[in-house]
Design an enzyme around this catalytic site. Structure first.
Site, short mmCIF file in Angstrom:
data_model
loop_
_atom_site.label_atom_id
_atom_site.label_comp_id
_atom_site.label_asym_id
_atom_site.label_seq_id
_atom_site.Cartn_x
_atom_site.Cartn_y
_atom_site.Cartn_z
N LYS A 1 0.85 -1.20 0.00
CA LYS A 1 0.00 0.00 0.00
C LYS A 1 0.88 1.24 0.00
O LYS A 1 1.93 1.27 0.65
CB LYS A 1 -0.89 -0.03 1.25
CG LYS A 1 -1.94 1.08 1.31
CD LYS A 1 -2.83 0.88 2.54
CE LYS A 1 -3.90 1.95 2.67
NZ LYS A 1 -4.78 1.72 3.83
N SER B 1 -9.75 -0.55 7.10
CA SER B 1 -9.22 -0.41 5.74
C SER B 1 -8.62 -1.64 5.09
O SER B 1 -8.41 -1.64 3.88
CB SER B 1 -8.19 0.71 5.70
OG SER B 1 -8.86 1.93 5.65
N SER C 1 -9.64 1.72 2.96
CA SER C 1 -8.81 2.50 2.06
C SER C 1 -7.76 1.69 1.31
O SER C 1 -7.20 2.19 0.34
CB SER C 1 -8.12 3.61 2.85
OG SER C 1 -7.23 3.05 3.82
N1 GLN Z 1 -13.01 4.24 6.75
C1 GLN Z 1 -12.27 4.58 7.93
C2 GLN Z 1 -11.80 6.01 7.85
O1 GLN Z 1 -12.00 6.59 6.85
C3 GLN Z 1 -11.10 3.65 8.10
C4 GLN Z 1 -9.94 3.97 7.27
C5 GLN Z 1 -8.75 3.11 7.59
O2 GLN Z 1 -8.87 2.06 8.21
N2 GLN Z 1 -7.60 3.62 7.23
O3 GLN Z 1 -11.25 6.54 8.76
#
Ligand code: GLN
Length: 464
Positions: A66, A165, A141
């Site tokens: 990532k 994410s 994400s």
């Molecule tokens: N959807 C969550 C956020 O936007 C989690 C994102 C993540 O785990 N990086 O904060």
């Protein structure tokens, strides 16, 4: 040669038996990635295959990473214009661990900008497309890591999980996503979004693949004082004791609920002991606690992108206010919104009302979770309350993405390990279920998930 559907373990076995060479494997994923990336947008940077054949268990196999995980000499953008040309001078500890085990880099994957999002739509480089249906989101994400694994553009990938994410995109693309316990994997070199919640996780095609990589990257690291050594011995469980929290399941859409309950039936017939808790009394507060803490930490962490310490230099009109506002214009809209929310939450007069309350809530959520799980091996609930949505929907209404996190944020608030696997199928999509355990009992949830994977066989591992 076609490696579609191959797990990492199968690849390693075939190399061992002399049926495949690491060069063939890397060549296959590279070629397929170059090809499919034009439509799926899973990679921000795709690297040329390395010629050397390093020593170690991974035998030189290239892995997708990532783009918020630092890679020495390889651009690491966080899918943001702010870091478009940033080349880290060092590897994240997780990356150097993989290299020590003979791993190499396939490329850097697309994501929501600074890991803020649930769908992969918030990238400055355009959304990742779901390999199961290209008009739909992959989940985020870690969108690119999930799409790459699901579309056989990578054998396995690293992601990060702050509030879901790794698990959300795993669920939306029908693969396995593992969020280790907080601190089980070093965060050194993971570009910070919300430090107290996040951890590097793994996306793969089978629970065993994910387990294999986890053992390579886990462990205490002197460069991250929050890292810990978790027990890595394989667990033996004959009859998993599972707790289903009904109030979680009830938050899901009907088609998700139906598939999820039918998976419970199959697990029960296979000898899993299934128990039910009617409710988790703090269900309604999980999202508020999560977003309050995440935004507060984000506003602090992202203050370093000021065009002086990090971020592109800008022309200055001569005063500080003007310089800062131009320097920070490289952030996308979601990131800006969260910095503003976080700054508000932490400001004098509101700090006690919002931030401290969220911290108190987190504490009692953790206590309730520890109480409810005692006597069981894992909690079992759906990963996402909904199926993937059409690309564009969450941009029009960001609340769609926030609400979709309702079932994934709990393990981040409690520091627990959690693993999502496909447990049902609706049209071209999969329904993900997650097993959540007690902090530092990672090997237990991995074992339970592996047993469930064998029972449910929603997606056969190995060659499809
Ligand atoms: N959807 C969550 C956020 O936007 C989690 C994102 C993540 O785990 N990086 O904060």
């Amino acid at each position: 040669m076609n490696l579609e559907g191959y797990t990492l373990q199968l690849i390693l076995k075939e190399i061992e038996n002399g049926n495949l060479s690491p060069e063939d494997v890397n060549e296959f994923y590279h070629r397929r990635s170059a090809d499919l990336n034009r439509v799926l947008n899973a990679y921000i940077t795709l690297l040329d295959p390395e010629k050397s054949r390093p020593e170690g268990d991974l035998k030189g196999i290239a892995i997708a990473i990532k783009d918020n995980i630092s890679t020495k000499g390889v651009r690491t953008t966080c899918a943001s214009k702010m870091l478009e040309n940033y080349i880290p001078p060092y590897d994240a500890t997780a990356v150097s661990s993989l290299k020590k085990h003979g791993g190499s880099l396939l490329g850097k994957t697309n994501m929501d900008e600074f890991a803020m999002g649930s769908s992969g739509e918030n990238s400055a480089f355009g959304p990742t497309r779901n390999p199961l249906n290209r008009e739909y989101v992959t989940g985020g994400s870690s969108s690119g890591s999930a799409a790459a694994v699901a579309a056989d553009m990578a054998p396995i990938a690293l992601g990060s999980d702050t509030g879901g994410s790794v698990r959300a995109p795993a669920s939306f693309t029908g693969i396995i996503g593992f969020k280790p316990s907080y601190g089980a994997v070093s965060r050194y070199g993971l570009i910070a979004y919300a430090n107290s919640l996040e951890v590097i996780g793994i996306l793969g095609k089978s629970v065993q693949d994910v387990s294999l990589l986890f053992k390579m990257i886990a462990g205490k690291d002197p460069m991250d004082s929050t890292s810990v050594n978790v027990e890595l011995m394989e667990k033996n469980i004959s009859k998993p004791r599972i707790l289903v929290i009904k109030s979680f399941v009830e938050l899901s859409a009907d088609e998700v609920k139906k598939e999820f309950y039918s998976s419970i039936g199959k697990l029960e017939s296979a000898g899993f002991e299934i128990n039910y808790a009617d409710k988790f009394s703090l269900t309604d507060y999980m999202l508020s606690a999560y977003y309050t803490i995440a935004c507060a930490e984000a506003s602090t962490n992202l203050s370093r992108y000021d065009g002086i310490r990090y971020g592109p230099k800008v022309e200055s009109a001569g005063n500080w206010r003007d310089y800062i506002s131009r320097a920070r214009s490289f952030f996308g809209p979601e990131v800006k919104a969260r910095i503003m929310m976080g700054t508000f939450i932490l400001s004098a007069g509101y700090y006690e009302t919002y931030y401290l309350r969220a911290l108190q809530l987190r504490k009692i959520i953790k206590q309730e979770f520890e109480k409810i799980i005692s006597g069981y091996d894992a909690v079992y609930v759906p990963t996402m309350p909904v199926l993937p949505w059409r690309i564009g929907n969450a941009i029009e209404d960001p609340k769609i993405a926030y609400a979709a996190d309702v079932l994934t944020v709990l393990p981040n608030l409690t520091g627990s390990p959690a693993i999502s696997l496909p447990v049902g199928k609706v049209r071209e999509f999969f329904v993900g279920g997650q097993f959540i355990g007690l902090k530092d009992e990672d090997m237990k949830v991995l074992k339970v998930a592996e047993m469930a994977e064998n029972v449910l066989q929603v997606k056969k591992s190995g060659r499809n």
